[in-house]
Write a protein that holds these residues in place. Sequence first.
Motif, PDB file in Angstrom:
ATOM      1  N   ARG A 105      12.100  -1.912  13.887  1.00 19.30           N
ATOM      2  CA  ARG A 105      12.594  -2.998  13.051  1.00 19.30           C
ATOM      3  C   ARG A 105      11.555  -3.376  12.005  1.00 19.30           C
ATOM      4  N   TYR A 106      12.036  -3.782  10.858  1.00 20.23           N
ATOM      5  CA  TYR A 106      11.222  -4.257   9.741  1.00 20.23           C
ATOM      6  C   TYR A 106      11.500  -5.745   9.612  1.00 20.23           C
ATOM      7  N   ILE A 107      10.461  -6.574   9.712  1.00 20.08           N
ATOM      8  CA  ILE A 107      10.630  -8.029   9.710  1.00 20.08           C
ATOM      9  C   ILE A 107       9.862  -8.617   8.530  1.00 20.08           C
ATOM     10  N   THR A 108      10.458  -9.577   7.849  1.00 18.98           N
ATOM     11  CA  THR A 108       9.775 -10.203   6.723  1.00 18.98           C
ATOM     12  C   THR A 108       9.103 -11.512   7.147  1.00 18.98           C
ATOM     13  N   LYS A 109       7.994 -11.790   6.480  1.00 22.39           N
ATOM     14  CA  LYS A 109       7.308 -13.071   6.659  1.00 22.39           C
ATOM     15  C   LYS A 109       7.902 -14.053   5.661  1.00 22.39           C
ATOM     16  N   PRO A 110       7.945 -15.306   5.982  1.00 21.17           N
ATOM     17  CA  PRO A 110       7.558 -15.883   7.272  1.00 21.17           C
ATOM     18  C   PRO A 110       8.656 -15.639   8.302  1.00 21.17           C
ATOM     19  N   TRP A 111       8.243 -15.361   9.527  1.00 20.53           N
ATOM     20  CA  TRP A 111       9.216 -15.110  10.578  1.00 20.53           C
ATOM     21  C   TRP A 111       9.638 -16.437  11.198  1.00 20.53           C
ATOM     22  N   HIS A 112      10.801 -16.409  11.797  1.00 20.64           N
ATOM     23  CA  HIS A 112      11.314 -17.580  12.510  1.00 20.64           C
ATOM     24  C   HIS A 112      11.291 -17.247  14.000  1.00 20.64           C
ATOM     25  N   GLU A 113      10.896 -18.210  14.795  1.00 23.63           N
ATOM     26  CA  GLU A 113      10.699 -17.960  16.230  1.00 23.63           C
ATOM     27  C   GLU A 113      11.928 -17.331  16.886  1.00 23.63           C
ATOM     28  N   HIS A 114      13.089 -17.873  16.648  1.00 27.19           N
ATOM     29  CA  HIS A 114      14.292 -17.334  17.290  1.00 27.19           C
ATOM     30  C   HIS A 114      14.526 -15.877  16.889  1.00 27.19           C
ATOM     31  N   ASP A 115      14.406 -15.576  15.600  1.00 31.18           N
ATOM     32  CA  ASP A 115      14.610 -14.203  15.121  1.00 31.18           C
ATOM     33  C   ASP A 115      13.570 -13.247  15.705  1.00 31.18           C
ATOM     34  N   MET A 116      12.326 -13.717  15.772  1.00 29.16           N
ATOM     35  CA  MET A 116      11.266 -12.869  16.320  1.00 29.16           C
ATOM     36  C   MET A 116      11.492 -12.631  17.809  1.00 29.16           C
ATOM     37  N   ARG A 117      11.900 -13.657  18.528  1.00 27.08           N
ATOM     38  CA  ARG A 117      12.182 -13.475  19.961  1.00 27.08           C
ATOM     39  C   ARG A 117      13.315 -12.476  20.166  1.00 27.08           C
ATOM     40  N   THR A 118      14.350 -12.588  19.358  1.00 27.39           N
ATOM     41  CA  THR A 118      15.469 -11.649  19.449  1.00 27.39           C
ATOM     42  C   THR A 118      14.987 -10.227  19.173  1.00 27.39           C
ATOM     43  N   ALA A 119      14.150 -10.063  18.156  1.00 25.70           N
ATOM     44  CA  ALA A 119      13.619  -8.735  17.811  1.00 25.70           C
ATOM     45  C   ALA A 119      12.751  -8.183  18.940  1.00 25.70           C
ATOM     46  N   ILE A 120      11.883  -8.999  19.503  1.00 22.36           N
ATOM     47  CA  ILE A 120      10.995  -8.553  20.587  1.00 22.36           C
ATOM     48  C   ILE A 120      11.822  -8.150  21.807  1.00 22.36           C
ATOM     49  N   GLU A 121      12.786  -8.962  22.172  1.00 20.97           N
ATOM     50  CA  GLU A 121      13.586  -8.658  23.354  1.00 20.97           C
ATOM     51  C   GLU A 121      14.480  -7.442  23.135  1.00 20.97           C
ATOM     52  N   SER A 122      14.963  -7.248  21.922  1.00 20.03           N
ATOM     53  CA  SER A 122      15.720  -6.034  21.607  1.00 20.03           C
ATOM     54  C   SER A 122      14.814  -4.804  21.656  1.00 20.03           C
ATOM     55  N   ALA A 123      13.597  -4.951  21.142  1.00 18.46           N
ATOM     56  CA  ALA A 123      12.636  -3.847  21.178  1.00 18.46           C
ATOM     57  C   ALA A 123      12.288  -3.491  22.617  1.00 18.46           C
ATOM     58  N   TYR A 124      12.095  -4.503  23.449  1.00 21.38           N
ATOM     59  CA  TYR A 124      11.792  -4.242  24.859  1.00 21.38           C
ATOM     60  C   TYR A 124      12.962  -3.531  25.541  1.00 21.38           C
ATOM     61  N   GLU A 125      14.173  -3.962  25.221  1.00 22.21           N
ATOM     62  CA  GLU A 125      15.349  -3.317  25.809  1.00 22.21           C
ATOM     63  C   GLU A 125      15.388  -1.843  25.402  1.00 22.21           C
ATOM     64  N   MET A 126      15.041  -1.545  24.156  1.00 15.78           N
ATOM     65  CA  MET A 126      14.955  -0.156  23.690  1.00 15.78           C
ATOM     66  C   MET A 126      13.892   0.604  24.498  1.00 15.78           C
ATOM     67  N   TYR A 127      12.741  -0.014  24.695  1.00 17.29           N
ATOM     68  CA  TYR A 127      11.666   0.603  25.489  1.00 17.29           C
ATOM     69  C   TYR A 127      12.158   0.902  26.908  1.00 17.29           C
ATOM     70  N   ARG A 128      12.776  -0.099  27.524  1.00 16.61           N
ATOM     71  CA  ARG A 128      13.251   0.040  28.905  1.00 16.61           C
ATOM     72  C   ARG A 128      14.292   1.146  29.012  1.00 16.61           C
ATOM     73  N   LEU A 129      15.224   1.196  28.074  1.00 17.32           N
ATOM     74  CA  LEU A 129      16.261   2.230  28.107  1.00 17.32           C
ATOM     75  C   LEU A 129      15.683   3.627  27.890  1.00 17.32           C
ATOM     76  N   LYS A 130      14.692   3.756  27.010  1.00 14.86           N
ATOM     77  CA  LYS A 130      14.048   5.063  26.807  1.00 14.86           C
ATOM     78  C   LYS A 130      13.377   5.530  28.098  1.00 14.86           C
ATOM     79  N   LYS A 131      12.696   4.627  28.780  1.00 10.24           N
ATOM     80  CA  LYS A 131      12.039   4.976  30.054  1.00 10.24           C
ATOM     81  C   LYS A 131      13.077   5.340  31.111  1.00 10.24           C
TER      82      LYS A 131
END
Length: 157
Positions: A105-131
């Motif tokens: 994902r490509y994120i622009t500054k300034p980030w918003h907490e909710h959007d960043m949390r959604t991005a992090i949790e989506s990224a983690y889900e991608m990591y978990r699914l790859k494993k």
Amino acid sequence: MNERDLKSIKVVYVDDEMSNLTAFKSNFRRFYTVETFINPTEALEWLDENEAHVVISDQRMPVMQGTEFLGILYEKKPDIVRMLLTGYADIKAVIDAINVGHVFRYITKPWHEHDMRTAIESAYEMYRLKKENAELLRKLQRINEQLEFMYRQSILS
């Protein structure tokens, strides 16, 4: 995800501005395990020895560009999910992020907490699914080898 599951997510954030590192850590340490680095070289050294699920990097840094850092990280640890963060609308950075850094994902500054949390949790889900997929593939290969062995045995008998 419950709080305990969220806390198991290991996030690394790299930015050359201490105020951004401080803000990121203070916003997200209550949800995730967070490591921050002002220098991408130090982050790479730390990542050589430690586990992370998600790595977020600023694009414009004096030591190396975020896309270069993420590209090196991809070569070393392709399973880590990478995100690029920048305050500049730079199409070359976006293209390099995809082609060199293999960013999720490509994120622009300034980030918003909710959007960043959604991005992090989506990224983690991608990591978990790859494993999980890699483990299922290993199991399938073992089963296939066992079936081939049993087939050869039946032919020889």
